[in-house]
Scaffold this active site. Structure first.
Site, PDB file in Angstrom:
ATOM      1  N   PRO A  63       0.767  -1.251   0.000  1.00 41.78           N
ATOM      2  CG  PRO A  63       0.029  -0.930   2.189  1.00 41.78           C
ATOM      3  CD  PRO A  63       0.715  -1.928   1.289  1.00 41.78           C
ATOM      4  CB  CYS A  64       3.198   2.825  -2.343  1.00 40.41           C
ATOM      5  SG  CYS A  64       2.479   2.375  -3.922  1.00 40.41           S
TER       6      CYS A  64
END
Length: 171
Positions: free
Chosen positions: A135-136
């Site tokens: 989850p950047c």
């Protein structure tokens, strides 16, 4: 003399609320990338890759559940190759929970990097080959701004809205 043959890559495309997702996997079915159209540094189908939805069934099911707001944590085998520094940054991304955000500076601190390393942390996050799954999109600027996202700020906004961090954008 033994000659190492190049390993093949499986791929499939999955429709999603943020556009088509290109998934790739290595020969044992471990996911190696999730890219979106127009992604900076994203993958595109190459000659010799094998289109086969088989290795991606679990990923398709979990992505559908995520986009339906029914899944908060992916449980898929992932393999991203990068420098030791990038892999430490990517591991730190995995620890950012659904519905939360963090900053580049907090990621740097989490991996024990110095304050001047924040720019390098940003580069590593931008090179994340497993968008959404790693989850950047949950990394924001120190001032709360929605800074860069390899998949585009519109997608970042939609993902954060899905997770309840931002109001849902009007279509």
């Amino acid at each position: 003399m033994t000659v190492n043959m190049p390993a093949f890559v499986y791929w499939t495309s999955v429709e999603s609320p943020v556009g088509p997702l290109l998934l790739t996997a290595d020969p044992d079915g471990t996911l190696t990338s999730l890219s979106v159209p127009g992604q900076k540094g994203g993958r595109t189908v190459q000659d010799g890759w094998r289109q086969d939805p088989g290795p991606f069934r679990a990923a398709e099911e979990q992505l559908a559940a995520y986009f339906a707001a029914e899944l908060k944590e992916f449980r898929l085998p992932l393999r991203a190759r990068g420098t030791e520094f990038r892999e430490r940054v990517w591991d730190a991304l995995d620890a950012v929970p659904y519905g939360a955000t963090t900053t580049y500076g907090e990621i740097a601190a989490r991996i024990g990097a110095s304050r001047p390393a924040v720019r390098a942390v940003g580069g590593a996050i931008g090179a994340n080959p497993l968008l959404i799954l790693r989850p950047c999109h949950r990394v924001i600027g120190a001032d709360g701004s929605l800074t860069g996202y390899a998949g585009g700020l519109e997608r970042k906004t939609r993902l954060l809205a899905l997770e309840g961090v931002l109001p849902m954008p009007v279509p």
